[in-house]
Write a protein that holds these residues in place. Structure first.
Motif, mmCIF file in Angstrom:
data_model
loop_
_atom_site.group_PDB
_atom_site.id
_atom_site.type_symbol
_atom_site.label_atom_id
_atom_site.label_comp_id
_atom_site.label_asym_id
_atom_site.label_seq_id
_atom_site.Cartn_x
_atom_site.Cartn_y
_atom_site.Cartn_z
ATOM 1 N N VAL A 52 23.676 7.947 89.859
ATOM 2 C CA VAL A 52 24.670 6.952 90.259
ATOM 3 C C VAL A 52 25.093 6.081 89.078
ATOM 4 O O VAL A 52 26.269 5.765 88.898
ATOM 5 N N ALA A 53 24.131 5.705 88.252
ATOM 6 C CA ALA A 53 24.442 4.813 87.125
ATOM 7 C C ALA A 53 23.407 5.008 86.032
ATOM 8 O O ALA A 53 22.285 5.480 86.283
ATOM 9 N N VAL A 54 23.783 4.645 84.816
ATOM 10 C CA VAL A 54 22.879 4.672 83.670
ATOM 11 C C VAL A 54 22.912 3.301 83.014
ATOM 12 O O VAL A 54 23.983 2.721 82.823
ATOM 13 N N ALA A 55 21.738 2.772 82.720
ATOM 14 C CA ALA A 55 21.659 1.437 82.116
ATOM 15 C C ALA A 55 20.628 1.458 80.984
ATOM 16 O O ALA A 55 19.802 2.372 80.887
ATOM 17 N N ILE A 56 20.714 0.449 80.142
ATOM 18 C CA ILE A 56 19.773 0.283 79.026
ATOM 19 C C ILE A 56 18.775 -0.799 79.392
ATOM 20 O O ILE A 56 19.161 -1.900 79.789
ATOM 21 N N HIS A 57 17.486 -0.496 79.251
ATOM 22 C CA HIS A 57 16.461 -1.484 79.569
ATOM 23 C C HIS A 57 16.593 -2.671 78.612
ATOM 24 O O HIS A 57 16.662 -2.486 77.392
ATOM 25 N N PRO A 58 16.639 -3.894 79.143
ATOM 26 C CA PRO A 58 16.897 -5.058 78.273
ATOM 27 C C PRO A 58 15.798 -5.339 77.261
ATOM 28 O O PRO A 58 16.056 -5.989 76.244
ATOM 29 N N THR A 59 14.583 -4.853 77.518
ATOM 30 C CA THR A 59 13.475 -5.134 76.597
ATOM 31 C C THR A 59 13.203 -3.968 75.659
ATOM 32 O O THR A 59 13.149 -4.131 74.437
ATOM 33 N N THR A 60 13.067 -2.773 76.227
ATOM 34 C CA THR A 60 12.704 -1.613 75.412
ATOM 35 C C THR A 60 13.903 -0.942 74.762
ATOM 36 O O THR A 60 13.759 -0.234 73.771
ATOM 37 N N ARG B 111 28.514 4.329 96.432
ATOM 38 C CA ARG B 111 28.769 3.201 97.338
ATOM 39 C C ARG B 111 27.461 2.693 97.947
ATOM 40 O O ARG B 111 27.244 1.487 98.064
ATOM 41 N N ARG B 112 26.582 3.629 98.340
ATOM 42 C CA ARG B 112 25.321 3.212 98.949
ATOM 43 C C ARG B 112 24.414 2.510 97.947
ATOM 44 O O ARG B 112 23.689 1.577 98.309
ATOM 45 N N ALA B 113 24.453 2.950 96.696
ATOM 46 C CA ALA B 113 23.676 2.250 95.668
ATOM 47 C C ALA B 113 24.210 0.836 95.483
ATOM 48 O O ALA B 113 23.434 -0.120 95.303
#
Length: 237
Positions: free
Chosen positions: A109-117, A168-170
């Protein structure tokens, strides 16, 4: 006169139109029309970035900036092999000697970058076997290295959830995590607020049922009325 109107005057539409335009002017007109279309795309991306910042608007804004700077060019559209999960795609583990019905599937559904690692994390829904329910999941680069392959076209039938519905459900799950009591009417109003068009009570009930099966929400019955709230232990992996 905009670029489209200029091109329309250059295209012969009847026998009496005999104007022959120089090649350089035709090329210039085509380039201008392409720039006009890209400007419309840029405007649309910026609009979506403002309206859906909670769903990754910063990424949309960055894409709009790249389009505006001319990053989208005919010589710059070669698709490179994917090196990680991509939103809107379905994957399965590449295990040729394992029956397809018992291989896990993952809808990104989505890809994000971990804010710490700073590591990448793919969010979506995973189905461990063909008959298992879809549950929310997050996968890392380590899991990508296990050999996941894109099978989006192969799993676009009824057995796999629609990519738009998954996204949408996410989005709905993130809203429910803010708290409150959620009924089908609540979800329909949320659809309207978030710009989801053409969705009514049936879609709301289906979305709530899917989130319940995934363990994200739990039902409550009170005086003949059913409502849902966030499951404290549900859905997270």
């Amino acid at each position: 006169m905009n670029a489209r109107e200029r091109l329309q005057t250059m295209v012969r539409t009847d026998r009496g139109s005999m104007t022959v335009w120089p090649e350089s002017e035709v090329a210039s007109a085509l380039d201008a029309y392409r720039d006009e279309v890209l400007a419309e795309v840029t405007t649309w991306l910026v609009k979506k970035a403002r309206g859906f910042r909670a769903m990754g608007g910063e990424m949309r804004a960055a894409l709009a900036s790249k389009v505006d700077r001319g990053a989208v060019r005919p010589d710059n559209l070669r698709m490179l092999p994917a090196d990680f999960f991509e939103p809107g795609h379905t994957y399965t583990v590449n295990e040729p000697f394992t029956a397809p019905e018992i291989r896990p599937h993952f809808q990104c559904v989505a890809v994000a970058i971990h804010p710490t690692t700073g590591n990448r994390r793919a969010f979506g829904f995973e189905q461990r076997t063909a008959n298992a329910p879809w549950a929310s999941a997050s996968l890392r680069d380590e899991e990508w290295a296990d050999g996941w392959v894109d099978v989006t076209e192969e799993t676009s039938g009824p057995a796999a959830p629609d990519n738009d519905a998954v996204a949408r459900r996410a989005h709905l799950a993130r809203a429910i995590r803010q708290g409150g009591r959620w009924k089908s009417g609540t979800v329909v109003r949320w659809y309207e607020e978030q710009g989801y068009e053409g969705l009514g009570p049936n879609a709301a009930r289906n979305d709530l049922a899917a989130l319940r099966r995934a363990g994200v929400i739990v039902p409550h019955d009170e005086k003949g009325v059913r409502w849902y709230s966030l499951a404290r232990q549900g859905g997270a992996r």
